[in-house]
Design an enzyme around this catalytic site. Sequence first.
Site, PDB file in Angstrom:
ATOM      1  N   MET A   1      -7.306   8.929   8.577  1.00  0.00           N
ATOM      2  CA  MET A   1      -7.638   9.440   7.239  1.00  0.00           C
ATOM      3  C   MET A   1      -8.617  10.612   7.301  1.00  0.00           C
ATOM      4  O   MET A   1      -9.542  10.717   6.507  1.00  0.00           O
ATOM      5  CB  MET A   1      -8.215   8.312   6.373  1.00  0.00           C
ATOM      6  CG  MET A   1      -7.285   7.132   6.193  1.00  0.00           C
ATOM      7  SD  MET A   1      -8.062   5.689   5.395  1.00  0.00           S
ATOM      8  CE  MET A   1      -9.099   5.077   6.728  1.00  0.00           C
TER       9      MET A   1
ATOM     10  N   LYS B   1      -3.645   3.517  -2.708  1.00  0.00           N
ATOM     11  CA  LYS B   1      -4.731   4.456  -2.990  1.00  0.00           C
ATOM     12  C   LYS B   1      -4.431   5.767  -2.280  1.00  0.00           C
ATOM     13  O   LYS B   1      -3.705   5.815  -1.296  1.00  0.00           O
ATOM     14  CB  LYS B   1      -6.070   3.922  -2.493  1.00  0.00           C
ATOM     15  CG  LYS B   1      -6.466   2.548  -3.009  1.00  0.00           C
ATOM     16  CD  LYS B   1      -7.833   2.161  -2.446  1.00  0.00           C
ATOM     17  CE  LYS B   1      -8.221   0.744  -2.835  1.00  0.00           C
ATOM     18  NZ  LYS B   1      -7.404  -0.268  -2.118  1.00  0.00           N
TER      19      LYS B   1
ATOM     20  N   ASP C   1       0.817  -1.208   0.000  1.00  0.00           N
ATOM     21  CA  ASP C   1       0.000   0.000   0.000  1.00  0.00           C
ATOM     22  C   ASP C   1       0.850   1.258   0.000  1.00  0.00           C
ATOM     23  O   ASP C   1       2.038   1.242   0.334  1.00  0.00           O
ATOM     24  CB  ASP C   1      -0.891   0.019   1.250  1.00  0.00           C
ATOM     25  CG  ASP C   1      -2.156  -0.802   1.074  1.00  0.00           C
ATOM     26  OD1 ASP C   1      -2.451  -1.190  -0.063  1.00  0.00           O
ATOM     27  OD2 ASP C   1      -2.847  -1.047   2.082  1.00  0.00           O
TER      28      ASP C   1
END
Length: 263
Positions: A173, A59, A37
């Site tokens: 996030m 991502k 990731d």
Amino acid sequence: MKNQGRVYLVGAGPGDPELLTLKAVRTMGLAHAVVYDRLVSDEILALIPTSAHAIPVGKAPKSHPVPQERINEILVELAQAGQTVVRLKGGDPSIFGRGSEEAAALHAAGIPVEIIPGITAAQGAAAVTGVPLTHRGLATGVRYVTGHCRGDSPLDLDWAGLADPQTTLVVYMGAANIREIATKLLEQGLPTSLPVMAIANATTPRESRIFSRLETIAVEIAAARLEGPMLFVIGSVVSLYRSCPAEVMSVFSYGPLREAVNA
């Protein structure tokens, strides 16, 4: 016909390679392929064997170059080709890492899968700042929430339940939505002076921290323009930052810190 491989869902921790588990390091050394990731630090990526095929599938907000469905397919295809696959995820695979979704896809394809846990970002941030996630008299519990919903859809959180002054709130996030998060919590009665810590790239040489209040954190985050994975700790426990002994802070210093203390 090749023997079927297997997949290890490995937690890479918050960034410092010394916080990897022994099992994670050993498993990475056995890998034919490592699917990793964006949140995995460069220091940990450097531990991938040169013989392994390193495959980035990271991502970013509003940018998903490799959709989750395709990531699932990649893992299945590699294992069906007989490879030992490490799926390397920042933090812990089971905490906002979509590890359970990948495990379900692998189980459905008949692929053996093992989860190797990692130190999550909240634990790493607590260690390097001296801010505990719980503390007698200040916080009797801690809640982890995501500040970014699937498909960039609006946040749909239990704001009344989250606005508990006896609970430490850790937001993953949440940089893009911190203004909305702070506003909703204030509307539910949390005090404007409630301390907040924002930390980016925790436990790495690129670590940056901001200490603020619930009423001003959004403005200060926008001005600071911190880069990298960011975590917010909201609650009275953040006030203990200044009580962290200097010798402890020096032990847990991973490099030059950009630090603004306004709490």
